[in-house]
Design an enzyme around this catalytic site. Structure first.
Site, PDB file in Angstrom:
ATOM      1  N   ILE A   1       0.865  -1.182   0.000  1.00 30.83           N
ATOM      2  CA  ILE A   1       0.000   0.000   0.000  1.00 30.83           C
ATOM      3  C   ILE A   1       0.898   1.227   0.000  1.00 30.83           C
ATOM      4  O   ILE A   1       1.343   1.709   1.043  1.00 30.83           O
ATOM      5  CB  ILE A   1      -0.929   0.020   1.227  1.00 30.83           C
ATOM      6  CG1 ILE A   1      -1.764  -1.254   1.234  1.00 30.83           C
ATOM      7  CG2 ILE A   1      -1.860   1.238   1.178  1.00 30.83           C
ATOM      8  CD1 ILE A   1      -2.498  -1.493   2.510  1.00 30.83           C
ATOM      9  N   ALA A   2       1.208   1.711  -1.219  1.00 30.90           N
ATOM     10  CA  ALA A   2       2.108   2.844  -1.365  1.00 30.90           C
ATOM     11  C   ALA A   2       1.389   4.123  -0.949  1.00 30.90           C
ATOM     12  O   ALA A   2       0.272   4.388  -1.386  1.00 30.90           O
ATOM     13  CB  ALA A   2       2.572   2.953  -2.820  1.00 30.90           C
ATOM     14  N   HIS A   3       2.037   4.907  -0.074  1.00 31.15           N
ATOM     15  CA  HIS A   3       1.426   6.149   0.357  1.00 31.15           C
ATOM     16  C   HIS A   3       2.466   7.066   0.978  1.00 31.15           C
ATOM     17  O   HIS A   3       3.551   6.626   1.349  1.00 31.15           O
ATOM     18  CB  HIS A   3       0.296   5.900   1.354  1.00 31.15           C
ATOM     19  CG  HIS A   3       0.770   5.341   2.669  1.00 31.15           C
ATOM     20  ND1 HIS A   3       1.030   4.007   2.835  1.00 31.15           N
ATOM     21  CD2 HIS A   3       1.051   5.932   3.844  1.00 31.15           C
ATOM     22  CE1 HIS A   3       1.444   3.801   4.080  1.00 31.15           C
ATOM     23  NE2 HIS A   3       1.475   4.954   4.723  1.00 31.15           N
ATOM     24  N   ALA A   4       2.125   8.334   1.097  1.00 28.24           N
ATOM     25  CA  ALA A   4       2.946   9.290   1.839  1.00 28.24           C
ATOM     26  C   ALA A   4       2.021  10.030   2.791  1.00 28.24           C
ATOM     27  O   ALA A   4       0.820   9.749   2.850  1.00 28.24           O
ATOM     28  CB  ALA A   4       3.624  10.262   0.880  1.00 28.24           C
TER      29      ALA A   4
END
Lengths: 90, 145
Positions: free
Chosen positions: B64-67
């Protein structure tokens, strides 16, 4: 009791982890406050958490804290979370 | 709630991704296609990956790619890139086949959304079903039912 669910930003992975930890703790009948936080908050000297849930990649960065650190390999596996929390609380 | 988070262009296959950063970029591009983020968000996500390692590979085969909320985020949203050929991220949960991308406008409006997402993903059998399902319509229905 206070538990931290930790991720880099404190808004994604940690929120998912908190959500599942809440469900597992409710099923176990354990009263605890689970808070989603960033690594910086977990390392903070003011941290009141007894237990810290974290993904394994980040574990190295928080090894010197007072809280018991529990790495969770699969945050969607409720059984894994339950087993590890049960072991930590017993 | 999940149905709103996944925009019309948000669930896709990708045939040409060959590495982990390429997979992150393609997944975040789906958020951009639905006007949930600007081009700036990708740099934030890649910086997070470089600084902290592949910690957002949260389950076997699933990332789950996130910033953080803020820079480059227009509207809270989710996307899913399904890789024909799984990639290696350096996590114990490798290889990664499903790359979700996630963005939030602030630090609290998405809590319920992620709680619903956690519930769907943790339901018995759902993770394996998603990992092995090639049909994007079925995947969307599973995620947003």
């Amino acid at each position: 009791m206070k538990i931290y669910a930790v991720c880099g930003a404190g808004i994604g992975t940690s929120v998912l982890l908190k959500s599942n930890a809440d469900r597992v703790l409710a099923a176990m009948g354990v009263e605890a406050e689970v808070q989603a936080v960033s690594i910086a908050d977990a390392i903070s000297a003011e941290s009141l958490a007894q237990i810290v849930l974290i993904t394994p990649e980040l574990q190295e960065q928080i090894k010197d804290i007072r809280s018991e650190v529990i790495p969770i390999d699969n945050i969607f596996n409720l059984e894994e979370i339950e087993q590890k929390l049960t072991a930590a609380l017993s | 709630m999940l149905a709103q988070a996944f925009g019309p262009n948000s669930i896709a296959h990708h045939l040409e991704v060959t590495d982990w950063e390429g997979a992150i970029s393609s997944a975040v591009a789906l958020l951009e296609a639905d006007l949930r983020v600007t081009y700036e968000y990708l740099a934030e996500v890649l910086a997070m990956n470089q600084k902290l390692g592949p910690y957002f590979v949260v389950a076997p085969g699933i990332a789950i790619a996130h910033a953080a909320p803020g820079v480059g985020v227009l509207e809270t949203g989710m996307a899913l890139l399904r890789l024909e050929e799984p990639v290696v991220s350096g996590s114990n949960n490798d290889p990664v086949r499903l790359v979700f991308a996630f963005c939030a406008v602030d630090s609290d409006s998405h809590i319920e959304l992620l709680a619903s997402f956690a519930q769907v993903m943790s339901a018995e059998g759902n993770m394996n079903r998603l990992l092995n399902e090639p049909d994007l319509t079925i995947i969307r229905n599973l995620l947003t039912a």
